[in-house]
Scaffold this motif. Sequence first.
Motif, PDB file in Angstrom:
ATOM      1  N   VAL A  28       0.865  -1.191   0.000  1.00 20.34           N
ATOM      2  CA  VAL A  28       0.000   0.000   0.000  1.00 20.34           C
ATOM      3  C   VAL A  28       0.893   1.230   0.000  1.00 20.34           C
ATOM      4  O   VAL A  28       1.801   1.354   0.832  1.00 20.34           O
ATOM      5  N   GLY A  29       0.628   2.140  -0.913  1.00 16.02           N
ATOM      6  CA  GLY A  29       1.442   3.344  -1.061  1.00 16.02           C
ATOM      7  C   GLY A  29       0.965   4.519  -0.221  1.00 16.02           C
ATOM      8  O   GLY A  29      -0.062   4.464   0.459  1.00 16.02           O
ATOM      9  N   VAL A  30       1.703   5.584  -0.307  1.00 11.04           N
ATOM     10  CA  VAL A  30       1.468   6.773   0.507  1.00 11.04           C
ATOM     11  C   VAL A  30       0.128   7.447   0.189  1.00 11.04           C
ATOM     12  O   VAL A  30      -0.462   8.087   1.056  1.00 11.04           O
ATOM     13  N   SER A  31      -0.376   7.293  -1.021  1.00 10.78           N
ATOM     14  CA  SER A  31      -1.643   7.943  -1.372  1.00 10.78           C
ATOM     15  C   SER A  31      -2.795   7.431  -0.499  1.00 10.78           C
ATOM     16  O   SER A  31      -3.685   8.207  -0.136  1.00 10.78           O
ATOM     17  N   ALA A  32      -2.776   6.167  -0.128  1.00 10.12           N
ATOM     18  CA  ALA A  32      -3.827   5.620   0.734  1.00 10.12           C
ATOM     19  C   ALA A  32      -3.772   6.246   2.124  1.00 10.12           C
ATOM     20  O   ALA A  32      -4.811   6.518   2.741  1.00 10.12           O
ATOM     21  N   VAL A  33      -2.563   6.511   2.602  1.00  4.59           N
ATOM     22  CA  VAL A  33      -2.387   7.157   3.910  1.00  4.59           C
ATOM     23  C   VAL A  33      -2.910   8.591   3.846  1.00  4.59           C
ATOM     24  O   VAL A  33      -3.645   9.037   4.739  1.00  4.59           O
TER      25      VAL A  33
ATOM     26  N   ALA B 201      -7.165   7.088  13.402  1.00  2.00           N
ATOM     27  CA  ALA B 201      -7.310   6.491  12.077  1.00  2.00           C
ATOM     28  C   ALA B 201      -6.465   5.231  11.994  1.00  2.00           C
ATOM     29  O   ALA B 201      -5.346   5.188  12.516  1.00  2.00           O
ATOM     30  N   ILE B 202      -7.025   4.208  11.348  1.00  3.13           N
ATOM     31  CA  ILE B 202      -6.330   2.936  11.169  1.00  3.13           C
ATOM     32  C   ILE B 202      -6.427   2.544   9.703  1.00  3.13           C
ATOM     33  O   ILE B 202      -7.506   2.575   9.114  1.00  3.13           O
ATOM     34  N   LEU B 203      -5.284   2.172   9.131  1.00  7.83           N
ATOM     35  CA  LEU B 203      -5.231   1.671   7.760  1.00  7.83           C
ATOM     36  C   LEU B 203      -4.746   0.227   7.835  1.00  7.83           C
ATOM     37  O   LEU B 203      -3.646  -0.044   8.323  1.00  7.83           O
ATOM     38  N   ALA B 204      -5.589  -0.700   7.380  1.00  8.38           N
ATOM     39  CA  ALA B 204      -5.254  -2.125   7.431  1.00  8.38           C
ATOM     40  C   ALA B 204      -5.158  -2.672   6.017  1.00  8.38           C
ATOM     41  O   ALA B 204      -5.924  -2.283   5.139  1.00  8.38           O
TER      42      ALA B 204
ATOM     43  N   THR C 288       4.550   0.506   1.837  1.00  8.01           N
ATOM     44  CA  THR C 288       5.818   1.055   1.362  1.00  8.01           C
ATOM     45  C   THR C 288       6.466   1.841   2.499  1.00  8.01           C
ATOM     46  O   THR C 288       5.790   2.240   3.457  1.00  8.01           O
ATOM     47  N   GLN C 289       7.755   2.058   2.391  1.00  2.72           N
ATOM     48  CA  GLN C 289       8.443   2.841   3.423  1.00  2.72           C
ATOM     49  C   GLN C 289       7.889   4.258   3.482  1.00  2.72           C
ATOM     50  O   GLN C 289       7.732   4.834   4.552  1.00  2.72           O
ATOM     51  N   SER C 290       7.557   4.821   2.333  1.00  2.00           N
ATOM     52  CA  SER C 290       6.991   6.164   2.284  1.00  2.00           C
ATOM     53  C   SER C 290       5.655   6.228   3.027  1.00  2.00           C
ATOM     54  O   SER C 290       5.377   7.186   3.752  1.00  2.00           O
ATOM     55  N   SER C 291       4.828   5.204   2.857  1.00  2.00           N
ATOM     56  CA  SER C 291       3.540   5.196   3.554  1.00  2.00           C
ATOM     57  C   SER C 291       3.749   5.053   5.064  1.00  2.00           C
ATOM     58  O   SER C 291       3.034   5.672   5.857  1.00  2.00           O
ATOM     59  N   LYS C 292       4.745   4.267   5.461  1.00  2.00           N
ATOM     60  CA  LYS C 292       5.055   4.124   6.899  1.00  2.00           C
ATOM     61  C   LYS C 292       5.516   5.451   7.489  1.00  2.00           C
ATOM     62  O   LYS C 292       5.086   5.833   8.580  1.00  2.00           O
TER      63      LYS C 292
ATOM     64  N   ILE D 229      -1.242   7.882  12.128  1.00  2.00           N
ATOM     65  CA  ILE D 229      -2.185   6.896  11.613  1.00  2.00           C
ATOM     66  C   ILE D 229      -1.609   5.519  11.906  1.00  2.00           C
ATOM     67  O   ILE D 229      -0.452   5.240  11.612  1.00  2.00           O
ATOM     68  N   THR D 230      -2.404   4.664  12.511  1.00  2.00           N
ATOM     69  CA  THR D 230      -1.981   3.306  12.835  1.00  2.00           C
ATOM     70  C   THR D 230      -2.055   2.437  11.585  1.00  2.00           C
ATOM     71  O   THR D 230      -3.063   2.437  10.878  1.00  2.00           O
ATOM     72  N   LEU D 231      -0.975   1.709  11.321  1.00  2.00           N
ATOM     73  CA  LEU D 231      -0.931   0.795  10.184  1.00  2.00           C
ATOM     74  C   LEU D 231      -0.975  -0.646  10.688  1.00  2.00           C
ATOM     75  O   LEU D 231      -0.273  -0.996  11.637  1.00  2.00           O
ATOM     76  N   ILE D 232      -1.796  -1.461  10.034  1.00  2.00           N
ATOM     77  CA  ILE D 232      -1.880  -2.882  10.356  1.00  2.00           C
ATOM     78  C   ILE D 232      -1.652  -3.653   9.056  1.00  2.00           C
ATOM     79  O   ILE D 232      -2.445  -3.532   8.124  1.00  2.00           O
TER      80      ILE D 232
END
Length: 101
Positions: free
Chosen positions: A38-43, A58-61, A67-71, A79-82
Motif C-alpha cells: 500500500v502506497g502513501v496515497s492511501a495514507v 485512524a487505522i489503515l489495514a 511502502t516505506q513512504s507510507s510508513k 495513523i496506525t498501520l496494520i
Amino acid sequence: GWKAQLTRASGDDGVDVLCENNDGVRCAVQCKRYSKKVGVSAVRDLEGARKMYDCQEAILATSDSFTQSSKDTAKKLKITLIDGDLLAFHAIPCLEPEKKI
C-alpha cells in the motif's frame, strides 16, 4: 468499549468502518485487500477522510504490507498501520497443541 458501523460500499470517502468509544473518541478505519504494498496515497486519503468524519484516530489495514513512504507519512500523521502479518497474528486463534495418547 468501541461501537463500529460500516460505511456505504461506495462513496464512503475512503473509510470502511467508523468506530466510537464510550468517551466519544471517533476512529476511521480503511481496509485494503491488496496483493501489493500500500502506497502513501492511501495514507493521505485516510488523513483527509479522518478530518471529514471528525475522527481523532485512524487505522489503515491491509492484507499485504506498506511502502516505506507510507510508513513514514503514517507516523507523522499518527495513523496506525496494520499489515497482513499483524492481521494474521490476531486472526489465528491460539490452539492447544495436540495431545498424544
